[in-house]
Write an enzyme that holds these catalytic residues in place. Structure first.
Site, PDB file in Angstrom:
ATOM      1  N   GLY A  14      -6.326  69.085 -39.557  1.00  0.00           N
ATOM      2  CA  GLY A  14      -5.086  69.593 -38.987  1.00  0.00           C
ATOM      3  C   GLY A  14      -5.250  69.842 -37.499  1.00  0.00           C
ATOM      4  O   GLY A  14      -6.156  69.319 -36.861  1.00  0.00           O
ATOM      5  N   CYS A  15      -4.381  70.653 -36.973  1.00  0.00           N
ATOM      6  CA  CYS A  15      -4.382  70.963 -35.544  1.00  0.00           C
ATOM      7  C   CYS A  15      -5.763  71.456 -35.111  1.00  0.00           C
ATOM      8  O   CYS A  15      -6.324  72.374 -35.708  1.00  0.00           O
ATOM      9  CB  CYS A  15      -3.328  72.025 -35.247  1.00  0.00           C
ATOM     10  SG  CYS A  15      -3.289  72.554 -33.529  1.00  0.00           S
ATOM     11  N   PHE A  16      -6.308  70.848 -34.078  1.00  0.00           N
ATOM     12  CA  PHE A  16      -7.671  71.195 -33.668  1.00  0.00           C
ATOM     13  C   PHE A  16      -7.806  72.565 -33.029  1.00  0.00           C
ATOM     14  O   PHE A  16      -8.894  73.128 -32.970  1.00  0.00           O
ATOM     15  CB  PHE A  16      -8.301  70.122 -32.787  1.00  0.00           C
ATOM     16  CG  PHE A  16      -7.475  69.541 -31.666  1.00  0.00           C
ATOM     17  CD1 PHE A  16      -6.545  70.276 -30.954  1.00  0.00           C
ATOM     18  CD2 PHE A  16      -7.674  68.215 -31.302  1.00  0.00           C
ATOM     19  CE1 PHE A  16      -5.817  69.721 -29.911  1.00  0.00           C
ATOM     20  CE2 PHE A  16      -6.955  67.643 -30.259  1.00  0.00           C
ATOM     21  CZ  PHE A  16      -6.020  68.407 -29.563  1.00  0.00           C
TER      22      PHE A  16
END
Length: 165
Positions: A14-16
């Protein structure tokens, strides 16, 4: 850093931003970089990746001290901070760029990752099977500077990551 016994792994979940923030506090992690990997485009930008057209994943490159932690512990933590049962999705983030993947660079990492996935599945903590991909390591492109340590600089920024019990 040359006198340390270091290794690295590249993870996508997902979003880093949220993954980086949580792993920065993990014992034995000595460096984190956010970037893009697993796609076809050379030197992708955030705008390229977020389009979903490059097949890159937002990813985190973790460098760790092998004398203070090991890959198995890092991967178990990885499975605590994201949902590995959703294909190409974490929270509100949808697309291949948000897939759950472990980018392995050798047979040892692949064996450890496979073992951890099996252990996590046996825990029966999730509402479905683990769909995390094991992918061969590909070129890792650093994300733009403003993405590095994003939540450290923007503590009220977006994240869909948290530590699950």
């Amino acid at each position: 850093m040359s006198d340390l016994n270091t290794d690295y792994i590249i993870l996508a979940g997902g979003c880093f931003w949220g993954m980086e923030q949580l792993f920065q506090k993990f014992e034995g992690v000595i460096d984190t970089d956010v970037g893009y990997t697993g796609g076809q485009l050379v030197n992708p930008t955030y705008n390229d990746v977020k389009s979903g057209m490059t097949n890159h994943a937002e990813a985190l490159k973790l460098t760790f001290d092998k004398d203070r932690t090991d890959l198995g512990k890092l991967l178990h933590f990885f499975f605590k901070i994201h949902d590995p049962t959703t294909v190409n999705r974490q929270g509100n983030d949808i697309g291949t760029q948000y897939r759950s993947a472990i980018f392995v660079r050798n047979e040892e990492q692949k064996e450890i990752a496979s073992k951890v996935i099996s252990e996590v599945e046996k825990l029966d903590r999730f509402n479905g099977p683990v769909v995390t991909n094991l992918e061969d390591e590909r070129e890792f492109y650093l994300a733009e500077d403003f993405h590095q340590d994003y939540l450290l600089h923007n503590p009220t920024g977006y994240t869909c990551h948290f530590i699950r019990k």
